[in-house]
Design a protein around this motif. Sequence first.
Motif, PDB file in Angstrom:
ATOM      1  N   TYR A  98       0.832  -1.202   0.000  1.00  0.00           N
ATOM      2  CA  TYR A  98       0.000   0.000   0.000  1.00  0.00           C
ATOM      3  C   TYR A  98       0.868   1.253   0.000  1.00  0.00           C
ATOM      4  O   TYR A  98       0.611   2.213  -0.758  1.00  0.00           O
ATOM      5  CB  TYR A  98      -0.912   0.012   1.229  1.00  0.00           C
ATOM      6  CG  TYR A  98      -2.256  -0.631   1.023  1.00  0.00           C
ATOM      7  CD1 TYR A  98      -3.331   0.105   0.543  1.00  0.00           C
ATOM      8  CD2 TYR A  98      -2.461  -1.975   1.312  1.00  0.00           C
ATOM      9  CE1 TYR A  98      -4.580  -0.482   0.360  1.00  0.00           C
ATOM     10  CE2 TYR A  98      -3.699  -2.576   1.132  1.00  0.00           C
ATOM     11  CZ  TYR A  98      -4.750  -1.827   0.655  1.00  0.00           C
ATOM     12  OH  TYR A  98      -5.976  -2.417   0.464  1.00  0.00           O
ATOM     13  N   SER A 101       2.759   1.650  -3.337  1.00  0.00           N
ATOM     14  CA  SER A 101       1.886   1.943  -4.476  1.00  0.00           C
ATOM     15  C   SER A 101       1.222   3.310  -4.385  1.00  0.00           C
ATOM     16  O   SER A 101       1.063   3.997  -5.406  1.00  0.00           O
ATOM     17  CB  SER A 101       0.797   0.866  -4.588  1.00  0.00           C
ATOM     18  OG  SER A 101       1.348  -0.400  -4.790  1.00  0.00           O
ATOM     19  N   LYS A 231     -11.152   8.271  -1.615  1.00  0.00           N
ATOM     20  CA  LYS A 231     -10.762   7.270  -2.613  1.00  0.00           C
ATOM     21  C   LYS A 231     -10.237   5.985  -1.972  1.00  0.00           C
ATOM     22  O   LYS A 231      -9.692   5.127  -2.655  1.00  0.00           O
ATOM     23  CB  LYS A 231      -9.687   7.844  -3.542  1.00  0.00           C
ATOM     24  CG  LYS A 231     -10.127   9.087  -4.308  1.00  0.00           C
ATOM     25  CD  LYS A 231     -11.310   8.796  -5.216  1.00  0.00           C
ATOM     26  CE  LYS A 231     -11.711  10.023  -6.015  1.00  0.00           C
ATOM     27  NZ  LYS A 231     -12.899   9.763  -6.872  1.00  0.00           N
ATOM     28  N   ASP A 234     -11.590   2.558  -3.370  1.00  0.00           N
ATOM     29  CA  ASP A 234     -10.999   2.219  -4.667  1.00  0.00           C
ATOM     30  C   ASP A 234      -9.593   1.660  -4.497  1.00  0.00           C
ATOM     31  O   ASP A 234      -9.201   0.697  -5.176  1.00  0.00           O
ATOM     32  CB  ASP A 234     -10.945   3.453  -5.577  1.00  0.00           C
ATOM     33  CG  ASP A 234     -12.327   3.930  -5.982  1.00  0.00           C
ATOM     34  OD1 ASP A 234     -13.272   3.121  -5.933  1.00  0.00           O
ATOM     35  OD2 ASP A 234     -12.461   5.113  -6.339  1.00  0.00           O
ATOM     36  N   LEU A 235      -8.809   2.262  -3.591  1.00  0.00           N
ATOM     37  CA  LEU A 235      -7.447   1.770  -3.357  1.00  0.00           C
ATOM     38  C   LEU A 235      -7.472   0.353  -2.801  1.00  0.00           C
ATOM     39  O   LEU A 235      -6.677  -0.496  -3.209  1.00  0.00           O
ATOM     40  CB  LEU A 235      -6.708   2.705  -2.396  1.00  0.00           C
ATOM     41  CG  LEU A 235      -6.503   4.155  -2.832  1.00  0.00           C
ATOM     42  CD1 LEU A 235      -5.600   4.881  -1.848  1.00  0.00           C
ATOM     43  CD2 LEU A 235      -5.924   4.234  -4.236  1.00  0.00           C
ATOM     44  N   MET A 237      -9.743  -1.907  -3.214  1.00  0.00           N
ATOM     45  CA  MET A 237     -10.170  -2.845  -4.249  1.00  0.00           C
ATOM     46  C   MET A 237      -9.023  -3.213  -5.187  1.00  0.00           C
ATOM     47  O   MET A 237      -8.952  -4.346  -5.667  1.00  0.00           O
ATOM     48  CB  MET A 237     -11.334  -2.250  -5.067  1.00  0.00           C
ATOM     49  CG  MET A 237     -12.638  -2.115  -4.296  1.00  0.00           C
ATOM     50  SD  MET A 237     -13.287  -3.673  -3.628  1.00  0.00           S
ATOM     51  CE  MET A 237     -12.797  -3.526  -1.893  1.00  0.00           C
ATOM     52  N   THR A 238      -8.110  -2.284  -5.437  1.00  0.00           N
ATOM     53  CA  THR A 238      -7.005  -2.577  -6.353  1.00  0.00           C
ATOM     54  C   THR A 238      -6.031  -3.580  -5.771  1.00  0.00           C
ATOM     55  O   THR A 238      -5.278  -4.214  -6.526  1.00  0.00           O
ATOM     56  CB  THR A 238      -6.225  -1.299  -6.721  1.00  0.00           C
ATOM     57  OG1 THR A 238      -5.581  -0.782  -5.550  1.00  0.00           O
ATOM     58  CG2 THR A 238      -7.136  -0.241  -7.308  1.00  0.00           C
ATOM     59  N   LYS A 239      -6.035  -3.761  -4.452  1.00  0.00           N
ATOM     60  CA  LYS A 239      -5.067  -4.668  -3.812  1.00  0.00           C
ATOM     61  C   LYS A 239      -5.683  -5.989  -3.369  1.00  0.00           C
ATOM     62  O   LYS A 239      -4.964  -6.861  -2.860  1.00  0.00           O
ATOM     63  CB  LYS A 239      -4.409  -3.975  -2.617  1.00  0.00           C
ATOM     64  CG  LYS A 239      -3.532  -2.789  -3.008  1.00  0.00           C
ATOM     65  CD  LYS A 239      -2.439  -3.196  -3.981  1.00  0.00           C
ATOM     66  CE  LYS A 239      -1.599  -2.040  -4.455  1.00  0.00           C
ATOM     67  NZ  LYS A 239      -0.639  -2.430  -5.513  1.00  0.00           N
ATOM     68  N   SER A 241      -6.920  -8.458  -5.124  1.00  0.00           N
ATOM     69  CA  SER A 241      -6.463  -9.614  -5.898  1.00  0.00           C
ATOM     70  C   SER A 241      -5.107 -10.100  -5.395  1.00  0.00           C
ATOM     71  O   SER A 241      -4.864 -11.312  -5.285  1.00  0.00           O
ATOM     72  CB  SER A 241      -6.381  -9.264  -7.390  1.00  0.00           C
ATOM     73  OG  SER A 241      -7.665  -9.046  -7.920  1.00  0.00           O
ATOM     74  N   GLN A 242      -4.225  -9.169  -5.079  1.00  0.00           N
ATOM     75  CA  GLN A 242      -2.923  -9.540  -4.547  1.00  0.00           C
ATOM     76  C   GLN A 242      -3.061 -10.224  -3.188  1.00  0.00           C
ATOM     77  O   GLN A 242      -2.384 -11.224  -2.911  1.00  0.00           O
ATOM     78  CB  GLN A 242      -2.022  -8.302  -4.425  1.00  0.00           C
ATOM     79  CG  GLN A 242      -0.622  -8.625  -3.913  1.00  0.00           C
ATOM     80  CD  GLN A 242       0.294  -7.407  -3.947  1.00  0.00           C
ATOM     81  OE1 GLN A 242      -0.062  -6.368  -4.515  1.00  0.00           O
ATOM     82  NE2 GLN A 242       1.461  -7.533  -3.360  1.00  0.00           N
ATOM     83  N   ASP A 313      -6.887 -10.673 -12.676  1.00  0.00           N
ATOM     84  CA  ASP A 313      -8.123  -9.945 -12.356  1.00  0.00           C
ATOM     85  C   ASP A 313      -8.754 -10.509 -11.093  1.00  0.00           C
ATOM     86  O   ASP A 313      -8.351 -11.544 -10.556  1.00  0.00           O
ATOM     87  CB  ASP A 313      -9.095  -9.966 -13.534  1.00  0.00           C
ATOM     88  CG  ASP A 313      -9.571 -11.368 -13.905  1.00  0.00           C
ATOM     89  OD1 ASP A 313      -9.736 -12.210 -13.004  1.00  0.00           O
ATOM     90  OD2 ASP A 313      -9.773 -11.625 -15.110  1.00  0.00           O
ATOM     91  N   GLN A 314      -9.777  -9.807 -10.602  1.00  0.00           N
ATOM     92  CA  GLN A 314     -10.372 -10.182  -9.318  1.00  0.00           C
ATOM     93  C   GLN A 314     -11.114 -11.513  -9.382  1.00  0.00           C
ATOM     94  O   GLN A 314     -11.227 -12.213  -8.363  1.00  0.00           O
ATOM     95  CB  GLN A 314     -11.316  -9.081  -8.840  1.00  0.00           C
ATOM     96  CG  GLN A 314     -12.541  -8.850  -9.697  1.00  0.00           C
ATOM     97  CD  GLN A 314     -13.592  -8.004  -8.986  1.00  0.00           C
ATOM     98  OE1 GLN A 314     -13.600  -7.914  -7.766  1.00  0.00           O
ATOM     99  NE2 GLN A 314     -14.469  -7.373  -9.757  1.00  0.00           N
TER     100      GLN A 314
END
Length: 386
Positions: A98, A101, A231, A234-235, A237-239, A241-242, A313-314
Motif C-alpha cells: 500500500y 503503491s 478514494k 478504490d485503493l 479494491m485494487t489490492k 487480488s494480490q 483480475d479479481q
Amino acid sequence: MFKRSLFNQEHEMFRDTVRKFIDKEIAPYHYQWESEGVVPRDLWLKAGEAGMLCCTIPEQYGGLELDYLFDVIVFEEMARSGFTGPGFLIHCDLVATYIKSFGTEEQKQQWLPKMVSGEAIGSLGMTEPHAGSDLRNIRTRAVRDGDDYVINGQKVFISNGQLCDVLVLATKTDAADRDNGITLFLVDTSLPGFERGKNLDKLGMKAQDTSELFFEDLRVPASCMLGEEGKGFDLMMTKLSQERLAQAIRSATVAEHLIDITVDYTADRAAFGKTIADFQNTQFKIAELKTDAVIGRVFTDECIKKFMEGDLDQVDAAMAKMWLSNLHCRVADECLQLFGGWGYMWEYPISRAFADARIVKIAGGSIEIMKHIIGRNVFKEAKKRQ
C-alpha cells in the motif's frame, strides 16, 4: 510427477536461506510463542537482517528490489513450516505494498526503510465489529480539523495489532457516501489517542497477535493521508487480488506439506499387521488429495505469473482463493483423520494445522464473497453472449 518452473537457481538459493532462518530462529521457540500469543520484536529485526522482509521494495527505500517470487518464497516456506506466528505476509504483501503503491515520497521515506529492516512492523486496520466483508459499512470516523484529522472508532481482528508501529487505517470521512466516503491514513501508533485492546484468544494461529484497536480523538496530520480523500475504497479494491493470491499461495503450500507428513506417518504407523498406508482407503484418500493439490498448485502458479505480468483480475484471484481455501481445510481434516487419536494431540503438527486452517475461509474475503464475485461474473459474461 509435476514440477514447478517458476523459480530459477537464485530463487532456490534464497529459499534455502529462508529455510535455515526458520530452523534456527523460529522452530525452537514457536511452541513458547503460542503460549504467549505473540512473537518477540527481535525476530522481525533478524528477519530484516536476513533480507526476508519486503523483498520487492526499491533500493532507494532500503529494499533489495527483487521480483515478487522472492516474497512468494518467504510466504511458502513460512506456510510449509507450520509456524503461523510471524505476520510477515501482512507486513510485506499488504502494508508495504500500500505504501509503495499509493504513498507520497515523504511517506515512503518515513516507513519503508524501517519496514525492510524490521524496525517498524506494519498492520492493516480495516475490519470492525460491524463491518467485515462489507468494508463500506465501517464506522471509524476521521473529521478534518485545520491541518489535521481527528479519528474516533475501533477495529477488530487486526493481525500484528499488538506489535504494529504503522497502521494502514480505513476511515469514513463522509458518513453519507457509502461508495466514496472512505479514506485511508498511515497512522503512527505512538501517537496519543491510539490504544491497543486485548490480544484476542483465537481457535488457531495462537502465536500471531490479533487485537482490538481503539482510536479516541487521535489527531493525525493531513499529510498522513494515503491517496486522496474519499478514494480509500478504490485503493483497497485494487489490492484485493494480490491479497487473495497470497492466501492461495499459503493454502496451496500447506496442503502439499500436510499430505507429505501424512504419507510419512501412515507409512510408519502399524495397524492390524500392516501399515496404515497399506490400506486401500488410505491410498485412495491420498490419491484424491494429492491430485487436487497438484491442480491447485498449477492454477496458483498461473495466477502468480498473471500477477507479475499485471494481468491478474479479481475473478481469477477469487477462484484461486476459494478453491485453495476449501482444499486447505479439507486436507487438514482428512489428513488428521489418518493420524487417528494422535492427530488430535496439540503436540502433533497436524493438530495445530487443523486449528490454523479454518480462518482461510474467512480472511481476505469469505468464501461466500468469492462465490458472489465469481457467480456475478459468470452471468455478466453470459449476457454478453446473448
